[in-house]
Design a protein around this motif. Structure first.
Motif, PDB file in Angstrom:
ATOM      1  N   ALA A 134       0.925  -1.139   0.041  1.00 23.39           N
ATOM      2  CA  ALA A 134       0.004  -0.106   0.083  1.00 23.39           C
ATOM      3  C   ALA A 134       0.919   1.420  -0.019  1.00 23.39           C
ATOM      4  CB  ALA A 134      -0.934  -0.156   1.201  1.00 23.39           C
ATOM      5  N   ILE A 135       1.759   1.213   0.830  1.00 24.23           N
ATOM      6  CA  ILE A 135       2.859   2.575   0.811  1.00 24.23           C
ATOM      7  C   ILE A 135       3.353   2.783  -0.415  1.00 24.23           C
ATOM      8  CG2 ILE A 135       4.943   3.255   1.902  1.00 24.23           C
ATOM      9  CD1 ILE A 135       4.116   1.556   4.370  1.00 24.23           C
ATOM     10  N   ASN A 136       3.573   1.636  -1.331  1.00 29.56           N
ATOM     11  CA  ASN A 136       4.216   1.663  -2.580  1.00 29.56           C
ATOM     12  C   ASN A 136       3.407   2.322  -3.321  1.00 29.56           C
ATOM     13  OD1 ASN A 136       6.882   0.981  -1.840  1.00 29.56           O
ATOM     14  ND2 ASN A 136       6.612  -1.235  -2.338  1.00 29.56           N
ATOM     15  N   SER A 137       2.097   1.701  -3.496  1.00 26.13           N
ATOM     16  CA  SER A 137       0.992   2.326  -4.424  1.00 26.13           C
ATOM     17  C   SER A 137       0.969   3.812  -3.990  1.00 26.13           C
ATOM     18  CB  SER A 137      -0.209   1.587  -4.307  1.00 26.13           C
ATOM     19  OG  SER A 137      -0.982   1.670  -3.269  1.00 26.13           O
ATOM     20  N   TYR A 138       0.701   4.277  -2.747  1.00 31.84           N
ATOM     21  CA  TYR A 138       0.693   5.602  -2.576  1.00 31.84           C
ATOM     22  C   TYR A 138       1.569   6.562  -3.099  1.00 31.84           C
ATOM     23  CZ  TYR A 138      -3.127   4.151   0.672  1.00 31.84           C
ATOM     24  OH  TYR A 138      -4.425   3.398   1.388  1.00 31.84           O
ATOM     25  N   LYS A 139       2.896   5.988  -2.902  1.00 33.06           N
ATOM     26  CA  LYS A 139       4.085   6.865  -3.519  1.00 33.06           C
ATOM     27  C   LYS A 139       4.010   6.899  -5.036  1.00 33.06           C
ATOM     28  CE  LYS A 139       7.624   5.769  -0.054  1.00 33.06           C
ATOM     29  NZ  LYS A 139       8.586   5.029   0.450  1.00 33.06           N
ATOM     30  N   LYS A 140       3.542   5.662  -5.432  1.00 28.31           N
ATOM     31  CA  LYS A 140       3.338   5.878  -7.049  1.00 28.31           C
ATOM     32  C   LYS A 140       2.318   7.168  -7.386  1.00 28.31           C
ATOM     33  CE  LYS A 140       1.545   2.984 -10.958  1.00 28.31           C
ATOM     34  NZ  LYS A 140       1.462   1.573 -11.314  1.00 28.31           N
ATOM     35  N   TYR A 141       1.166   7.294  -6.617  1.00 23.32           N
ATOM     36  CA  TYR A 141       0.110   8.289  -6.768  1.00 23.32           C
ATOM     37  C   TYR A 141       0.291   9.672  -6.330  1.00 23.32           C
ATOM     38  CZ  TYR A 141      -1.965   4.284  -9.192  1.00 23.32           C
ATOM     39  OH  TYR A 141      -2.299   3.285 -10.001  1.00 23.32           O
ATOM     40  N   GLY A 142       1.544   9.612  -5.941  1.00 24.22           N
ATOM     41  CA  GLY A 142       1.993  11.295  -5.414  1.00 24.22           C
ATOM     42  C   GLY A 142       2.087  11.484  -4.044  1.00 24.22           C
ATOM     43  N   PHE A 143       1.636  10.392  -3.118  1.00 26.79           N
ATOM     44  CA  PHE A 143       1.793  10.532  -1.632  1.00 26.79           C
ATOM     45  C   PHE A 143       3.398  10.551  -1.256  1.00 26.79           C
ATOM     46  CE2 PHE A 143      -2.631   9.578  -2.307  1.00 26.79           C
ATOM     47  CZ  PHE A 143      -3.080  10.238  -1.130  1.00 26.79           C
ATOM     48  N   ALA A 144       3.590  11.190   0.002  1.00 29.34           N
ATOM     49  CA  ALA A 144       5.023  11.327   0.678  1.00 29.34           C
ATOM     50  C   ALA A 144       4.619  11.242   2.051  1.00 29.34           C
ATOM     51  CB  ALA A 144       5.639  12.457   0.180  1.00 29.34           C
ATOM     52  N   VAL A 145       5.645  10.458   2.922  1.00 25.58           N
ATOM     53  CA  VAL A 145       5.401  10.463   4.177  1.00 25.58           C
ATOM     54  C   VAL A 145       5.527  11.907   4.849  1.00 25.58           C
ATOM     55  CG1 VAL A 145       6.385   9.420   6.428  1.00 25.58           C
ATOM     56  CG2 VAL A 145       6.280   8.176   4.515  1.00 25.58           C
ATOM     57  N   ARG A 146       4.768  12.190   5.831  1.00 28.48           N
ATOM     58  CA  ARG A 146       4.617  13.517   6.459  1.00 28.48           C
ATOM     59  C   ARG A 146       5.379  13.222   7.825  1.00 28.48           C
ATOM     60  NH1 ARG A 146      -0.752  16.635   8.012  1.00 28.48           N
ATOM     61  NH2 ARG A 146      -0.724  17.401   6.014  1.00 28.48           N
ATOM     62  N   THR A 147       5.025  12.074   8.405  1.00 32.40           N
ATOM     63  CA  THR A 147       5.234  11.831   9.743  1.00 32.40           C
ATOM     64  C   THR A 147       4.622  10.462  10.001  1.00 32.40           C
ATOM     65  OG1 THR A 147       5.089  12.649  12.148  1.00 32.40           O
ATOM     66  CG2 THR A 147       3.002  12.792  10.985  1.00 32.40           C
ATOM     67  N   SER A 148       5.006   9.882  11.279  1.00 35.65           N
ATOM     68  CA  SER A 148       4.443   8.832  11.750  1.00 35.65           C
ATOM     69  C   SER A 148       3.851   8.981  13.300  1.00 35.65           C
ATOM     70  CB  SER A 148       5.884   7.748  11.878  1.00 35.65           C
ATOM     71  OG  SER A 148       6.565   8.117  12.784  1.00 35.65           O
ATOM     72  N   THR A 149       2.839   7.815  13.460  1.00 32.65           N
ATOM     73  CA  THR A 149       2.146   8.262  14.675  1.00 32.65           C
ATOM     74  C   THR A 149       1.666   6.826  15.025  1.00 32.65           C
ATOM     75  OG1 THR A 149      -0.299   9.004  15.421  1.00 32.65           O
ATOM     76  CG2 THR A 149       0.014   8.211  12.875  1.00 32.65           C
ATOM     77  N   VAL A 150       1.402   6.651  16.608  1.00 33.81           N
ATOM     78  CA  VAL A 150       0.828   5.511  16.879  1.00 33.81           C
ATOM     79  C   VAL A 150      -0.018   5.824  17.918  1.00 33.81           C
ATOM     80  CG1 VAL A 150       1.368   3.516  18.843  1.00 33.81           C
ATOM     81  CG2 VAL A 150       3.401   4.458  17.328  1.00 33.81           C
ATOM     82  N   ASP A 151      -1.349   5.384  17.437  1.00 35.05           N
ATOM     83  CA  ASP A 151      -2.776   5.810  17.907  1.00 35.05           C
ATOM     84  C   ASP A 151      -3.311   4.606  18.720  1.00 35.05           C
ATOM     85  OD1 ASP A 151      -2.428   8.256  16.508  1.00 35.05           O
ATOM     86  OD2 ASP A 151      -3.599   7.486  14.900  1.00 35.05           O
ATOM     87  N   ASP A 152      -3.797   5.084  19.790  1.00 38.99           N
ATOM     88  CA  ASP A 152      -4.482   3.945  20.520  1.00 38.99           C
ATOM     89  C   ASP A 152      -6.008   3.711  20.238  1.00 38.99           C
ATOM     90  OD1 ASP A 152      -5.806   2.743  22.804  1.00 38.99           O
ATOM     91  OD2 ASP A 152      -4.975   3.597  24.209  1.00 38.99           O
ATOM     92  N   ILE A 153      -6.382   2.834  19.693  1.00 33.32           N
ATOM     93  CA  ILE A 153      -7.548   2.828  19.069  1.00 33.32           C
ATOM     94  C   ILE A 153      -8.631   1.731  19.875  1.00 33.32           C
ATOM     95  CG2 ILE A 153      -6.852   2.882  16.689  1.00 33.32           C
ATOM     96  CD1 ILE A 153      -7.295  -0.267  16.565  1.00 33.32           C
ATOM     97  N   GLY A 154      -8.135   1.631  21.379  1.00 31.17           N
ATOM     98  CA  GLY A 154      -8.949   1.023  22.330  1.00 31.17           C
ATOM     99  C   GLY A 154      -9.014  -0.672  22.180  1.00 31.17           C
TER     100      GLY A 154
END
Ligand SMILES: CC(C)(COP(=O)(O)OP(=O)(O)OC[C@H]1O[C@@H](n2cnc3c(N)ncnc32)[C@H](O)[C@@H]1OP(=O)(O)O)[C@@H](O)C(=O)NCCC(=O)NCCS
Length: 168
Positions: A134-154
């Protein structure tokens, strides 16, 4: 490489909620074992794709639930939303039978066009750090990493994600 599949993009309607929920389970089971535990898969499917949750999403004026059909078959979906002052691609899932045939790319362009029309400067998303395809497909379509996050989802679970953005 296969050529792009021709798809029709349509908004999800309430009677289609069970079919979207079932499609999500099928794609998640093909994607996330090895990335997150089965317990977390079950928890997140219930949290995000439970029927009541999807009915609520459909009534939310800040959310859009798009689905893609190829030759009359539902092959994927993209949910997007206005989120904390930004425009977010919240969910993008394509059936394994038709992955890597441009369906995801066409849904990304559809969502990006909506964000642009609404005046947003970029589209953001979150993706599991271990979901390399998925990360590779997003890069292919012009996305770049802005930051990383660890979210507590319960439920004792966290999402260990990159936040990516595509400038419009
Ligand atoms: C990630 C996903 C949305 C991309 O949509 P898609 O229709 O398969 O992708 P497209 O055909 O538009 O783009 C293809 C690109 O995606 C990446 N990709 C997608 N599936 C891949 C796979 N199985 N193996 C390797 N790369 C893959 C590659 O970068 C590929 O480019 P390439 O073919 O030029 O190498 C889709 O594969 C999917 O639903 N995967 C499973 C669920 C998922 O991880 N969703 C994202 C959650 S954040």
């Amino acid at each position: 490489m296969n050529s792009n599949l021709k798809i029709e993009i349509k908004p999800v309607t309430p009677p289609e909620v069970p079919a979207i929920s079932a499609l999500a389970r099928e794609i998640w089971q093909a994607t996330y074992p090895g990335i997150i535990t089965q317990e977390q898969i079950d928890f997140m499917l219930e949290q995000r794709y439970g029927h009541e949750r999807l009915y609520d999403d459909l009534e939310d004026a800040h959310k859009w639930l798009d689905q893609a059909f190829h030759a009359g078959r539902r092959v994927g979906f993209a949910f997007s939303e206005e989120y904390k002052g930004e425009f977010k691609l919240d969910k993008l899932y394509i059936h394994p039978d038709v992955q890597r045939r441009g369906v995801g790319g066409q849904l990304i362009e559809h969502v990006a066009a909506r964000a642009k029309k609404l005046g947003y400067p970029c589209v953001i998303l979150q993706v599991n750090k271990r979901n390399v395809n998925a990360i590779n497909s997003y890069k292919k379509y012009g996305f770049a990493v802005r930051t990383s996050t660890v979210d507590d989802i319960g439920g004792g679970f966290v999402m260990d994600d990159y936040v990516m953005e595509k400038k419009l």
